[in-house]
Motif scaffolding. Structure first.
Motif, short mmCIF file in Angstrom:
data_model
loop_
_atom_site.label_atom_id
_atom_site.label_comp_id
_atom_site.label_asym_id
_atom_site.label_seq_id
_atom_site.Cartn_x
_atom_site.Cartn_y
_atom_site.Cartn_z
N LEU A 38 40.59 43.17 43.54
CA LEU A 38 40.13 41.79 43.41
C LEU A 38 39.16 41.41 44.52
O LEU A 38 38.17 40.71 44.29
N GLU A 39 39.45 41.86 45.73
CA GLU A 39 38.53 41.58 46.84
C GLU A 39 37.17 42.22 46.57
O GLU A 39 36.12 41.62 46.83
N TRP A 76 35.86 42.87 43.64
CA TRP A 76 35.21 42.13 42.57
C TRP A 76 34.59 40.83 43.11
O TRP A 76 33.48 40.46 42.76
N GLU A 77 35.32 40.15 44.00
CA GLU A 77 34.79 38.93 44.61
C GLU A 77 33.56 39.24 45.45
O GLU A 77 32.55 38.52 45.40
N ASP A 78 33.63 40.32 46.23
CA ASP A 78 32.47 40.70 47.05
C ASP A 78 31.26 41.01 46.18
O ASP A 78 30.13 40.62 46.49
N GLN A 103 30.56 39.83 43.24
CA GLN A 103 30.04 38.61 42.63
C GLN A 103 29.23 37.77 43.61
O GLN A 103 28.36 37.00 43.22
N GLU A 104 29.52 37.93 44.89
CA GLU A 104 28.93 37.04 45.89
C GLU A 104 27.68 37.60 46.55
O GLU A 104 27.01 36.89 47.30
N ARG A 139 38.54 36.23 38.10
CA ARG A 139 38.83 37.16 39.20
C ARG A 139 40.31 37.17 39.56
O ARG A 139 40.69 37.25 40.73
N GLN A 140 41.15 37.07 38.56
CA GLN A 140 42.58 37.08 38.78
C GLN A 140 43.25 37.94 37.71
O GLN A 140 42.68 38.17 36.64
#
Length: 233
Positions: free
Chosen positions: A36-37, A39-41, A43-44, A187-188
């Motif tokens: 998840l981390e 995926w967040e990275d 996206q950002e 993202r969950q």
């Protein structure tokens, strides 16, 4: 410009060695310890290549690779201790460009990264999607502006509605389950999120003037999920 590398690896000893090698070679490295981390990275920020382990907490490497591939064509290399042929085949089937088995030598990993980047750089400048896509029925999507027009009038979408439309419309041949859409957009990983997807799809259909019984854009595939069926002009 520095090459931006996303490293998703939960083993700190392996990750630090890999990160330090590429940093010494001039790369900008972002290290995530969970799926998840990672995926967040992703996206950002913009990345040129991603190295993804398979055995990750929160979101496994297969799911992370699928999510990245639905959004981007950047080189994807799986690094994993799982050496079974089935894992390698599944990894390549979901869009990974290479599979490196642990333990690996740093020289080999570096060589594979450089090989994928050379191949990728040959095709940079050829966009995967146009800035604008127009479909039968009056819907036009402006990808770089996150805007949608219906019959030449702008239709305001929420961020999540546009993200749902993006992943569906940019992968029209794929049927997405509610679980996949929730993981990708929110993202969950949460079974309670399936109702959230249903509500947002309903709202999106309303705004696109897309009736459930005779859809032009988003079709429900019963028992499986949703598929984008819009016809490009």
């Amino acid at each position: 410009m520095q090459t931006r590398l996303l490293l998703v690896e939960d083993d700190p000893e392996i990750a630090r060695v890999v990160r330090d090698m590429f940093v010494r070679d001039g790369y900008h490295v972002t290290w995530a310890t969970t799926g998840l981390e990672g995926w967040e990275d992703f996206q950002e920020a913009h990345y040129d290549i991603a190295l993804v382990d398979l055995m990750l907490p929160e979101m496994d490497g297969f799911t992370l690779c699928k999510n990245i591939r639905w959004n981007s064509d950047i080189p994807l290399i799986i690094i994993s201790a799982r050496k079974e042929d089935e894992d390698k085949i599944e990894g390549l089937d979901i869009g990974a460009d290479d599979y490196v088995a642990k333990p690996f030598s740093l020289k080999e990993l570096k060589a594979r990264v450089e090989s994928q980047l050379r191949r990728w750089n040959r095709y940079q400048g050829v966009p995967r999607h146009e800035n604008k896509s127009s479909f039968n029925g009056g819907v036009t999507i402006y990808w770089d502006q996150n805007k949608v027009h219906v019959n030449e009038e702008e239709t305001p979408l929420t961020v999540k509605e546009f993200d749902l439309l993006r992943v569906l419309a940019q992968n029209p041949e794929r049927i997405f389950s509610k679980e996949e859409l929730f993981e990708h957009v929110w993202r969950q990983v949460d079974q309670d999120g399936l109702h959230t997807v249903t509500v947002h799809i309903k709202s999106l259909r309303t705004k696109l003037k897309d009736p459930v019984k005779t859809p032009q854009y988003i079709q429900t595939i019963w028992g499986k999920g949703y598929q984008f069926i819009g016809e490009l002009l």
